[in-house]
Scaffold this motif. Structure first.
Motif, PDB file in Angstrom:
ATOM      1  N   UNK A   6      -4.795   5.813   6.573  1.00 17.77           N
ATOM      2  CA  UNK A   6      -5.610   7.032   6.505  1.00 17.77           C
ATOM      3  C   UNK A   6      -5.858   7.344   5.042  1.00 17.77           C
ATOM      4  N   UNK A   7      -7.140   7.548   4.721  1.00 22.37           N
ATOM      5  CA  UNK A   7      -7.534   7.793   3.341  1.00 22.37           C
ATOM      6  C   UNK A   7      -7.925   9.241   3.144  1.00 22.37           C
ATOM      7  N   UNK A   8      -7.522   9.818   2.023  1.00 26.02           N
ATOM      8  CA  UNK A   8      -7.929  11.156   1.655  1.00 26.02           C
ATOM      9  C   UNK A   8      -8.527  11.121   0.254  1.00 26.02           C
TER      10      UNK A   8
ATOM     11  N   UNK B 165      -8.857  -3.086  -0.269  1.00 27.34           N
ATOM     12  CA  UNK B 165      -9.121  -4.442   0.211  1.00 27.34           C
ATOM     13  C   UNK B 165      -8.981  -5.466  -0.924  1.00 27.34           C
ATOM     14  N   UNK B 166      -9.493  -5.126  -2.098  1.00 23.51           N
ATOM     15  CA  UNK B 166      -9.378  -6.016  -3.255  1.00 23.51           C
ATOM     16  C   UNK B 166      -7.919  -6.238  -3.621  1.00 23.51           C
ATOM     17  N   UNK B 167      -7.133  -5.179  -3.603  1.00 26.26           N
ATOM     18  CA  UNK B 167      -5.708  -5.276  -3.945  1.00 26.26           C
ATOM     19  C   UNK B 167      -4.969  -6.178  -2.962  1.00 26.26           C
ATOM     20  N   UNK B 168      -5.267  -6.053  -1.685  1.00 25.73           N
ATOM     21  CA  UNK B 168      -4.607  -6.880  -0.679  1.00 25.73           C
ATOM     22  C   UNK B 168      -4.948  -8.354  -0.854  1.00 25.73           C
ATOM     23  N   UNK B 169      -6.219  -8.633  -1.069  1.00 25.20           N
ATOM     24  CA  UNK B 169      -6.629 -10.032  -1.200  1.00 25.20           C
ATOM     25  C   UNK B 169      -6.080 -10.659  -2.479  1.00 25.20           C
ATOM     26  N   UNK B 170      -6.039  -9.903  -3.572  1.00 29.73           N
ATOM     27  CA  UNK B 170      -5.476 -10.420  -4.816  1.00 29.73           C
ATOM     28  C   UNK B 170      -3.992 -10.730  -4.670  1.00 29.73           C
ATOM     29  N   UNK B 171      -3.319  -9.994  -3.777  1.00 28.97           N
ATOM     30  CA  UNK B 171      -1.894 -10.226  -3.546  1.00 28.97           C
ATOM     31  C   UNK B 171      -1.647 -11.348  -2.543  1.00 28.97           C
ATOM     32  N   UNK B 172      -2.701 -11.967  -2.042  1.00 26.95           N
ATOM     33  CA  UNK B 172      -2.554 -13.093  -1.135  1.00 26.95           C
ATOM     34  C   UNK B 172      -2.448 -12.711   0.327  1.00 26.95           C
ATOM     35  N   UNK B 173      -2.758 -11.451   0.660  1.00 25.13           N
ATOM     36  CA  UNK B 173      -2.728 -11.044   2.070  1.00 25.13           C
ATOM     37  C   UNK B 173      -3.987 -11.575   2.762  1.00 25.13           C
ATOM     38  N   UNK B 174      -3.786 -12.326   3.838  1.00 26.42           N
ATOM     39  CA  UNK B 174      -4.926 -12.838   4.597  1.00 26.42           C
ATOM     40  C   UNK B 174      -5.432 -11.733   5.512  1.00 26.42           C
TER      41      UNK B 174
ATOM     42  N   UNK C 283       0.802  -1.227   0.000  1.00 21.58           N
ATOM     43  CA  UNK C 283       0.000   0.000   0.000  1.00 21.58           C
ATOM     44  C   UNK C 283       0.834   1.277   0.000  1.00 21.58           C
ATOM     45  N   UNK C 284       2.151   1.152   0.106  1.00 23.78           N
ATOM     46  CA  UNK C 284       2.997   2.350   0.187  1.00 23.78           C
ATOM     47  C   UNK C 284       2.884   3.235  -1.045  1.00 23.78           C
ATOM     48  N   UNK C 285       2.641   2.628  -2.208  1.00 25.12           N
ATOM     49  CA  UNK C 285       2.549   3.403  -3.441  1.00 25.12           C
ATOM     50  C   UNK C 285       1.119   3.835  -3.764  1.00 25.12           C
ATOM     51  N   UNK C 286       0.195   3.484  -2.885  1.00 24.78           N
ATOM     52  CA  UNK C 286      -1.210   3.825  -3.127  1.00 24.78           C
ATOM     53  C   UNK C 286      -1.416   5.331  -2.958  1.00 24.78           C
ATOM     54  N   UNK C 287      -2.047   5.964  -3.936  1.00 22.62           N
ATOM     55  CA  UNK C 287      -2.284   7.407  -3.864  1.00 22.62           C
ATOM     56  C   UNK C 287      -3.314   7.740  -2.794  1.00 22.62           C
ATOM     57  N   UNK C 288      -3.136   8.896  -2.166  1.00 27.69           N
ATOM     58  CA  UNK C 288      -4.051   9.422  -1.151  1.00 27.69           C
ATOM     59  C   UNK C 288      -4.289   8.425  -0.013  1.00 27.69           C
ATOM     60  N   UNK C 289      -3.222   7.730   0.346  1.00 26.08           N
ATOM     61  CA  UNK C 289      -3.303   6.744   1.427  1.00 26.08           C
ATOM     62  C   UNK C 289      -1.990   6.748   2.192  1.00 26.08           C
TER      63      UNK C 289
ATOM     64  N   UNK D  47     -14.717   5.670   0.827  1.00 25.49           N
ATOM     65  CA  UNK D  47     -15.331   4.351   0.940  1.00 25.49           C
ATOM     66  C   UNK D  47     -15.015   3.481  -0.271  1.00 25.49           C
ATOM     67  N   UNK D  48     -15.134   4.068  -1.464  1.00 26.59           N
ATOM     68  CA  UNK D  48     -14.818   3.323  -2.682  1.00 26.59           C
ATOM     69  C   UNK D  48     -13.329   2.978  -2.726  1.00 26.59           C
ATOM     70  N   UNK D  49     -12.502   3.930  -2.271  1.00 29.46           N
ATOM     71  CA  UNK D  49     -11.064   3.700  -2.226  1.00 29.46           C
ATOM     72  C   UNK D  49     -10.735   2.550  -1.281  1.00 29.46           C
ATOM     73  N   UNK D  50     -11.442   2.477  -0.150  1.00 34.25           N
ATOM     74  CA  UNK D  50     -11.225   1.397   0.809  1.00 34.25           C
ATOM     75  C   UNK D  50     -11.516   0.042   0.172  1.00 34.25           C
ATOM     76  N   UNK D  51     -12.595  -0.029  -0.621  1.00 35.27           N
ATOM     77  CA  UNK D  51     -12.913  -1.279  -1.303  1.00 35.27           C
ATOM     78  C   UNK D  51     -11.825  -1.698  -2.274  1.00 35.27           C
ATOM     79  N   UNK D  52     -11.256  -0.727  -2.998  1.00 38.96           N
ATOM     80  CA  UNK D  52     -10.177  -1.024  -3.936  1.00 38.96           C
ATOM     81  C   UNK D  52      -8.935  -1.522  -3.211  1.00 38.96           C
TER      82      UNK D  52
END
Length: 340
Positions: free
Chosen positions: A290-292, A304-313, A271-277, A297-302
């Protein structure tokens, strides 16, 4: 931000400012500061400051190092002059009617000065001689208000710092002031002393109807103590609001979430390279983000999807509800945390 009408600006009249205060809390204005500026040489240290404090509230004055907070307090109590603008206490102009204005003020700027070889009571009686109308009954009342009844006949040299601070508050209250001004009153106090002083000040405001204006660098204490706060940055007042509104506003602008995951380090790296996070791993299985942006809310969903696709439990995700005044302050002042 509190402002005056153009007419009031031209005439110099003090207008009662109630913007941002709930109807039930609109009370008697006590301290009115209108377009006040102060120069040290050519440097402008306070710029066009306008604000009002009210009876029955604890008002916190906050600002980064060099913001002009202590300078403003010194102008308010007459220790330094006002270069531009006006200050009134209970309708009395500090410059034109200094004695009448100060009759409504009790203040401790820096540390309270006492005669250490005298008892607390003797110190209060000595000070009372300099004020008209202070009776023995009034001295007894203020001693009880600050919780020194059992120790008031001991020498001040034996007092703890917290007890000396409480005696200083008692001294400042002897003449029944409408406003009590305290500059960094918790400096050097232990947690118990801070809590005792906080309770005293809240009682003075909410039960006795006094306007308490206090500055402090301890943000957690300001959050527990104050009804409203004013933020001063580079000599300019950028916001006056209730503590609750300020924290809630920052929470909405930059919501925080706490994650419980199997590998916090891996999740943070993703998540370090995630914009506005912004991301902080607090231990091997927990991190906070922290999200800006306009749609967190939509950013949070994205995310979560990114973490799960990368295999983060991912075990749990929960909002962090208790945003602190310190966080809101840092956000408002763009990270300048040298607070005085």
């Amino acid at each position: 931000m509190e402002t005056m009408t153009d007419k009031n600006r031209k005439t110099g009249d003090f207008a009662v400012q109630t913007a941002g205060i709930p109807e039930v809390d609109k009370k008697e204005p006590v301290v009115q500061i209108r377009h006040v500026s102060k120069y040290f040489g050519k440097r402008k240290v306070v710029s066009d400051l306008t604000m009002t404090t009210y009876a029955g509230e604890v008002f916190g004055f906050l600002g980064p190092n060099g913001a002009g907070k202590t300078t403003t307090i010194k102008m308010l109590v007459g220790l330094i002059g006002i270069d531009e603008g006006r200050i009134a206490v209970c309708g009395q102009d500090v410059t034109r009617n200094f004695e009448k204005a100060m009759a409504n003020v009790g203040a401790i700027v820096e540390n309270p000065e006492m005669y250490k070889y005298m008892t607390g009571m003797q110190n209060l009686m000595q000070y009372a001689r300099m004020r008209k109308g202070v009776t023995k009954e009034r001295i007894r009342q203020v001693v009880e208000l600050v919780g020194l009844s059992k120790r008031i006949h001991e020498k001040v040299g034996k007092y703890s710092l917290g007890m000396r601070q409480r005696l200083g508050v008692a001294q400042a209250l002897l003449h029944n002031p409408k406003v009590l001004i305290l500059d960094e009153p918790t400096n050097g106090l232990d947690p118990a002393g801070i809590r005792n002083l906080r309770d005293i000040l809240k009682n003075l405001a909410h039960q006795e109807g006094i306007c308490v204006l206090v500055s402090s660098h301890l943000m957690s204490e300001m959050q527990l103590m104050c009804d409203r706060v004013g933020i001063l940055v580079n000599g300019t007042l950028i916001q006056v609001t209730s503590v609750e509104e300020m924290v809630e506003s920052m929470q909405q602008k930059a919501p925080r979430y706490r994650y419980h995951v199997q590998d916090a380090g891996k999740a943070a790296a993703l998540l370090e390279q995630e914009e506005q996070c912004t991301v902080e791993a607090t231990d091997p299985q927990h991190l906070e983000i922290r999200l800006q942006g306009e749609d967190p809310q939509n950013h949070l969903g994205e995310i979560n999807r990114k973490l799960m696709q990368a295999g983060v439990i991912l075990f749990t995700v929960a909002p962090v509800e208790s945003q602190r005044l310190e966080d809101a302050f840092i956000e408002l002042t763009k990270g300048d945390t040298q607070i005085v």
